[in-house]
Design a protein around this motif. Sequence first.
Motif, PDB file in Angstrom:
ATOM      1  N   GLU A  38       5.949  -0.480  -1.506  1.00 41.77           N
ATOM      2  CA  GLU A  38       5.392  -1.345  -2.563  1.00 41.77           C
ATOM      3  C   GLU A  38       6.503  -2.238  -3.148  1.00 41.77           C
ATOM      4  O   GLU A  38       7.606  -1.770  -3.390  1.00 41.77           O
ATOM      5  CB  GLU A  38       4.798  -0.458  -3.660  1.00 41.77           C
ATOM      6  CG  GLU A  38       4.264  -1.210  -4.871  1.00 41.77           C
ATOM      7  CD  GLU A  38       3.850  -0.267  -5.993  1.00 41.77           C
ATOM      8  OE1 GLU A  38       3.538  -0.731  -7.088  1.00 41.77           O
ATOM      9  OE2 GLU A  38       3.860   0.966  -5.736  1.00 41.77           O
ATOM     10  N   ASN A  39       6.183  -3.522  -3.326  1.00 39.58           N
ATOM     11  CA  ASN A  39       7.111  -4.541  -3.852  1.00 39.58           C
ATOM     12  C   ASN A  39       8.281  -4.817  -2.919  1.00 39.58           C
ATOM     13  O   ASN A  39       9.218  -5.509  -3.302  1.00 39.58           O
ATOM     14  CB  ASN A  39       7.654  -4.163  -5.235  1.00 39.58           C
ATOM     15  CG  ASN A  39       6.573  -4.144  -6.296  1.00 39.58           C
ATOM     16  OD1 ASN A  39       5.574  -4.848  -6.180  1.00 39.58           O
ATOM     17  ND2 ASN A  39       6.747  -3.323  -7.305  1.00 39.58           N
ATOM     18  N   ASP A  72      -3.221  -9.676   1.517  1.00 41.51           N
ATOM     19  CA  ASP A  72      -2.633  -9.269   0.236  1.00 41.51           C
ATOM     20  C   ASP A  72      -1.117  -9.505   0.229  1.00 41.51           C
ATOM     21  O   ASP A  72      -0.333  -8.587  -0.025  1.00 41.51           O
ATOM     22  CB  ASP A  72      -2.946  -7.796  -0.035  1.00 41.51           C
ATOM     23  CG  ASP A  72      -4.430  -7.551  -0.206  1.00 41.51           C
ATOM     24  OD1 ASP A  72      -4.980  -8.005  -1.222  1.00 41.51           O
ATOM     25  OD2 ASP A  72      -5.030  -6.940   0.697  1.00 41.51           O
ATOM     26  N   SER A  93      -0.075 -17.480   1.557  1.00 38.60           N
ATOM     27  CA  SER A  93      -0.765 -16.396   2.274  1.00 38.60           C
ATOM     28  C   SER A  93      -1.365 -16.871   3.588  1.00 38.60           C
ATOM     29  O   SER A  93      -1.620 -16.053   4.484  1.00 38.60           O
ATOM     30  CB  SER A  93      -1.867 -15.805   1.389  1.00 38.60           C
ATOM     31  OG  SER A  93      -2.821 -16.799   1.062  1.00 38.60           O
ATOM     32  N   PRO A 115       4.309  -8.427   0.226  1.00 40.48           N
ATOM     33  CA  PRO A 115       3.003  -8.064  -0.339  1.00 40.48           C
ATOM     34  C   PRO A 115       2.889  -8.511  -1.794  1.00 40.48           C
ATOM     35  O   PRO A 115       3.880  -8.737  -2.475  1.00 40.48           O
ATOM     36  CB  PRO A 115       2.999  -6.541  -0.219  1.00 40.48           C
ATOM     37  CG  PRO A 115       4.435  -6.140  -0.203  1.00 40.48           C
ATOM     38  CD  PRO A 115       5.146  -7.250   0.504  1.00 40.48           C
ATOM     39  N   THR A 116       1.667  -8.624  -2.273  1.00 39.22           N
ATOM     40  CA  THR A 116       1.418  -8.980  -3.672  1.00 39.22           C
ATOM     41  C   THR A 116       2.055  -7.924  -4.582  1.00 39.22           C
ATOM     42  O   THR A 116       2.082  -6.738  -4.246  1.00 39.22           O
ATOM     43  CB  THR A 116      -0.087  -9.061  -3.931  1.00 39.22           C
ATOM     44  OG1 THR A 116      -0.662  -9.982  -2.992  1.00 39.22           O
ATOM     45  CG2 THR A 116      -0.381  -9.518  -5.361  1.00 39.22           C
ATOM     46  N   TYR A 119       1.052  -4.183  -5.263  1.00 38.70           N
ATOM     47  CA  TYR A 119      -0.004  -3.826  -4.301  1.00 38.70           C
ATOM     48  C   TYR A 119       0.485  -2.721  -3.388  1.00 38.70           C
ATOM     49  O   TYR A 119       1.628  -2.734  -2.920  1.00 38.70           O
ATOM     50  CB  TYR A 119      -0.408  -5.044  -3.472  1.00 38.70           C
ATOM     51  CG  TYR A 119      -1.391  -4.697  -2.363  1.00 38.70           C
ATOM     52  CD1 TYR A 119      -2.734  -4.472  -2.650  1.00 38.70           C
ATOM     53  CD2 TYR A 119      -0.949  -4.554  -1.050  1.00 38.70           C
ATOM     54  CE1 TYR A 119      -3.607  -4.138  -1.637  1.00 38.70           C
ATOM     55  CE2 TYR A 119      -1.830  -4.226  -0.031  1.00 38.70           C
ATOM     56  CZ  TYR A 119      -3.165  -4.015  -0.326  1.00 38.70           C
ATOM     57  OH  TYR A 119      -4.043  -3.672   0.674  1.00 38.70           O
ATOM     58  N   SER A 120      -0.411  -1.739  -3.080  1.00 39.64           N
ATOM     59  CA  SER A 120      -0.172  -0.708  -2.069  1.00 39.64           C
ATOM     60  C   SER A 120      -1.465  -0.473  -1.322  1.00 39.64           C
ATOM     61  O   SER A 120      -2.560  -0.609  -1.881  1.00 39.64           O
ATOM     62  CB  SER A 120       0.349   0.583  -2.706  1.00 39.64           C
ATOM     63  OG  SER A 120      -0.608   1.118  -3.607  1.00 39.64           O
ATOM     64  N   ASP A 123      -3.012  -3.910   4.923  1.00 42.73           N
ATOM     65  CA  ASP A 123      -3.126  -5.360   5.032  1.00 42.73           C
ATOM     66  C   ASP A 123      -3.073  -5.717   6.508  1.00 42.73           C
ATOM     67  O   ASP A 123      -2.783  -4.863   7.359  1.00 42.73           O
ATOM     68  CB  ASP A 123      -2.001  -6.058   4.262  1.00 42.73           C
ATOM     69  CG  ASP A 123      -2.331  -7.520   3.959  1.00 42.73           C
ATOM     70  OD1 ASP A 123      -3.379  -8.008   4.420  1.00 42.73           O
ATOM     71  OD2 ASP A 123      -1.530  -8.168   3.247  1.00 42.73           O
ATOM     72  N   ASP A 242       6.972  -1.793 -11.032  1.00 48.44           N
ATOM     73  CA  ASP A 242       5.843  -1.090 -10.428  1.00 48.44           C
ATOM     74  C   ASP A 242       4.878  -0.552 -11.481  1.00 48.44           C
ATOM     75  O   ASP A 242       3.981   0.215 -11.165  1.00 48.44           O
ATOM     76  CB  ASP A 242       6.367   0.059  -9.560  1.00 48.44           C
ATOM     77  CG  ASP A 242       7.393   0.900 -10.312  1.00 48.44           C
ATOM     78  OD1 ASP A 242       7.343   0.919 -11.552  1.00 48.44           O
ATOM     79  OD2 ASP A 242       8.245   1.536  -9.653  1.00 48.44           O
TER      80      ASP A 242
END
Length: 806
Positions: A38-39, A72, A93, A115-116, A119-120, A123, A242
């Motif tokens: 994530e991130n 995403d 995107s 990724p956004t 977001y997790s 995709d 996060d």
Amino acid sequence: ASVSDPTDSLSASTSVSITVAALNAPAISAPGSGSLSENGSLTFSSGDSNAISIMDAAAGSNADSLTLSASDGTLTLASSNGLSFTNGTNGSSSFTVSGTVTNLNAALNGLVYQPTALYSGSDSLSVSVTDPGDTLSASTSVALTVTALSAPAISVPGSPALTGNGSPAFSGGNGSALSYTDSTAGAHSDSLSQSVSQGTMALGSAAGLSFTTGTNGSATFTASSPVASVNSAINVVTSPGDALSSSTNASLTVNALAAPAITAPGTAPETENISLVFSSGNSSAISVIDAAAGSNSDSLSLSVSSGRLTLGPTTGSSFTTGTNGSPSSTPTGMIANLNAALSRLTSAPTTGYTGADDRLSNSSSVALTVNAASPQVIAAPATGSMSENRSPVFSTGNDHAVSFANAAAGASSDSLTLPVAHGMLTLASITGLSFTTDTNGSASFTVSGSAANLNAALNGLIDKPRAMHVESDSLSLSGSDRGDSLSAATTVVYTVTALSAPAIVAPPSGTLDQNRSLVFSTSNGNPISFKGSAAGSGSNSLTMSVMHGTITLASTTGLSFNTGLNGSASFTVTGTAANLNAALSGMVYTPTRNFSGLDSLAMQVSDPNGRSALTNVALRVNVIAPTLTAPTTGTVPQNGTLTFSKRAIKIADVNASTDIEQVVLTATHGNLRLGSTIGITFVSGANNSASMTISGTLTSLNAWLNGLRFTPTTDFNGSGTISIKYTDAKNGLSVSTNIAVTIGTSHASFGPPIQAASHQPTVVSPASQSTPSTVGGTVTSPNLSGTLPADDLARWDRFMAAMGRS
């Protein structure tokens, strides 16, 4: 294909079978899946073995179209060289870009998926390529997994204790450390919130932190930074990256503190208008003790009845009443900052006040006695003198020192004002000084500094008078002590002596011959020189001109020509007096070719101060007329020949050079034949005639006349004449002569020679020259002599002719 011949109606035809092969469709190579946190971000490159590439053998150098999209997140190509975006933009995107296969693959090698934020989950990265030339295409997709991050954690002690107004330090050294962990933060900033209900908190270090609410050292604040920076003091922590957070509390116990104390001397003396400094160096130090204060601020009240009080450094202190430098004030700050300010506390009595004073009330007081002060003193010479455009220096080295004394000043700053009536003043040094009006090097200024720095500046003070100012000038000096308002003043009056104007020393006149040069030098007794007491080492200007010739300086070292050139009729040159005199010593005047008459050498010189001098040298160029040397008479036998040889006839002309000149020859009762006709030009007549006009150089003319022969008319007896006329074509001067010839005697001979000149009144004869002559039967020659019978004279003539003599 078919072909026919219209003439004979014959034809032929054939066909070629062509097979069109199908093109290979483009292809895409890509990994089936990819994963990231994530991130975080995922890079597709050949170095990570997850490269994405396209192949299209049929494309060649044509452009293919590539479309990339993610649900995403965003996609960023490694390069956009040679590409054009037909839809969307790089870093979005979804977008479509076109270019050659080579440029597209370069852009895909390093493609980044981001990724956004926060977001997790799953995709998909979609990739498709189309060849517009053959409409063939290919597509694929990469399954992406974004893994969620874990929350941060805080570690705190149970219940630390402290003394009232004390400041407990939360550290590992005393077993009360606060710490914070966030394995997912990386280099991103986390947010830390802290608060207490009774007191304030200060982080151990604020390096790398930014405060979004409150400030460090307040009751409540929020700071953000990477985890490494916030692990100094913690209450509530949030990770903005996060959105995960954690919180905890620490209980604190505060114990009672002891009262503060003041240390100060009982009494202190001071001098009128002089400030007293309370410091440990003079055994009058004042200090504050407060063991319970810690890092908290204490309040200190100060007051004086006659004067003002000024604290030393006030860093970290603030005034709740009054100001620094006023009769009374209340500064607040930590004990260390208050004691630093008190270590240089200065008491300045009211100007002119003497007597008792009471100071510093707040549970302690100091009795002060103010004694009368002594005034300032300025020492300077009363008078002085200097030459125009010279700058006098006031220093101890020339007995014209200017100095300043102020026993009451100490290390404090005094003010000194210096104006001059007709010039500019420049201090020897400006170290430690500040200018309150104007600047160093101006006509008037005011400067302040310590007595030591002012005296260093005055020792070497330069007064540069206004250019060309004469008569008198005055320098005024006035000083004042801003601490006690006492002052002193003096004036130096000096006389400025005028410098003499420049001069040119030159002879009144000069004489030279036509087509010669005149050198002005000491050895020739006609030197030209420049003099000027005001010239110094500055640049002087010299202008010279003549009307009928040129001027050539002996030297141009150190000179520059503003107009004209050396060796021309007119020029202006600049340089020092020494260099100009070197150029004038041996200067040459050369008149125009063949010019004669009057000329004038005009000279003007100007020194750096604008003074100038003029002079003229009258020049006379004398004409040198041509001369013609020839015998006055000659004798030739009937039907004989009279030959002029061995320079019997000679023309001299200093102005001729290589110019073409002219000679007119005429004879009566006979003809003339030149000694040589090589290179001769006949203007009129002909050789071996009674009259001719010839032209050529002077050298050629003399060569032709050497050997000139006169042949009388056949069987003629009597008198004849040979006329010779020479003319200088350039100046029109001419010279002529006649030779009287007796025809009919038994042998040839010459009378005495003469030198004929032009219209000039004076004729200069050459050295004596013997010519053959006859007296009865005796013949005399320059080199031969003897007596012959009359009947042998004919043989003598033939002998002399054979010997080259007449």
